[in-house]
Design an enzyme around this catalytic site. Structure first.
Site, PDB file in Angstrom:
ATOM      1  N   GLY A  79      44.336  -5.407  24.282  1.00 17.79           N
ATOM      2  CA  GLY A  79      44.427  -6.203  23.264  1.00 17.79           C
ATOM      3  C   GLY A  79      44.797  -7.541  23.353  1.00 17.79           C
ATOM      4  O   GLY A  79      44.276  -8.714  22.597  1.00 17.79           O
ATOM      5  N   CYS A  80      45.584  -7.993  24.111  1.00 14.91           N
ATOM      6  CA  CYS A  80      46.413  -9.175  24.440  1.00 14.91           C
ATOM      7  C   CYS A  80      45.138 -10.046  25.154  1.00 14.91           C
ATOM      8  O   CYS A  80      44.984 -11.467  24.956  1.00 14.91           O
ATOM      9  CB  CYS A  80      47.527  -9.194  25.378  1.00 14.91           C
ATOM     10  N   THR A  81      44.397  -9.649  26.079  1.00 15.01           N
ATOM     11  CA  THR A  81      43.506 -10.100  26.741  1.00 15.01           C
ATOM     12  C   THR A  81      42.208 -10.440  25.629  1.00 15.01           C
ATOM     13  O   THR A  81      41.663 -11.756  25.660  1.00 15.01           O
ATOM     14  CB  THR A  81      42.796  -9.388  27.914  1.00 15.01           C
TER      15      THR A  81
END
Length: 172
Positions: free
Chosen positions: A65-67
């Protein structure tokens, strides 16, 4: 009896310490200063009045998700810069972790090191009982006030809502 219960709860919350509140639209953005992935100091005070700041908190470098969120900001940085928006990411990860994250995904904006959680605490972005930031983004206007907050665990709405908020700011 209800009065006694509410008094007891109030006392307990005072003892445990109140969680930092997330700033709302119209609030003055908490002043922050931190080192980025390269050890360079970044100060909100140096940018306020010159650029709009998209300050986003995320849980962990190189996670799905952060990527996805970081790459969305990366892919739209040209449009954001045209609107005088500076993107800055913040997580509890180390400078070395941030450097790898930037290198792995060709990120084109700074990531602030918040290993002690002071920035996340100032913005009410720290996950309870975890040394990790939750996913929340703040758009800070030229006046240093919060113009928009996207507080959503999913990465997709952050870029979309921020772009819409920038458009609203441009229209006055």
């Amino acid at each position: 009896m209800p009065l006694l219960a509410s008094a007891l709860l109030a006392g307990i919350s005072l003892c445990l310490g109140e969680e930092a509140k997330t700033p709302k639209v119209g609030d003055t953005a908490p002043a922050i200063e931190a080192k980025d992935q390269d050890g360079k100091t970044w100060k909100l005070a140096d940018v306020v009045g010159k650029k709009i700041v998209l300050l986003y908190f995320y849980p962990k470098d190189d996670t799905p998700g952060c990527t996805k969120e970081a790459c969305a900001f990366r892919d739209n940085i040209g449009d954001l810069k045209k609107d005088k928006v500076e993107v800055v990411g913040v997580s509890f990860d180390s400078a070395e972790s941030h450097q790898k994250f930037i290198s792995n995904h060709n990120l084109n904006f700074p990531l602030l090191v918040d290993t002690d959680g002071k920035i996340a605490e100032a913005y009410g972005a720290k996950m309870p009982q975890r040394n990790m930031a939750r996913r929340v983004s703040f758009l800070i206007g030229l006046d240093g006030k919060i113009a928009h907050v996207t507080d959503n665990p999913k990465p997709d709405p952050h870029l979309t809502e921020m772009k819409e908020a920038v458009e609203k700011m441009k229209k006055g």
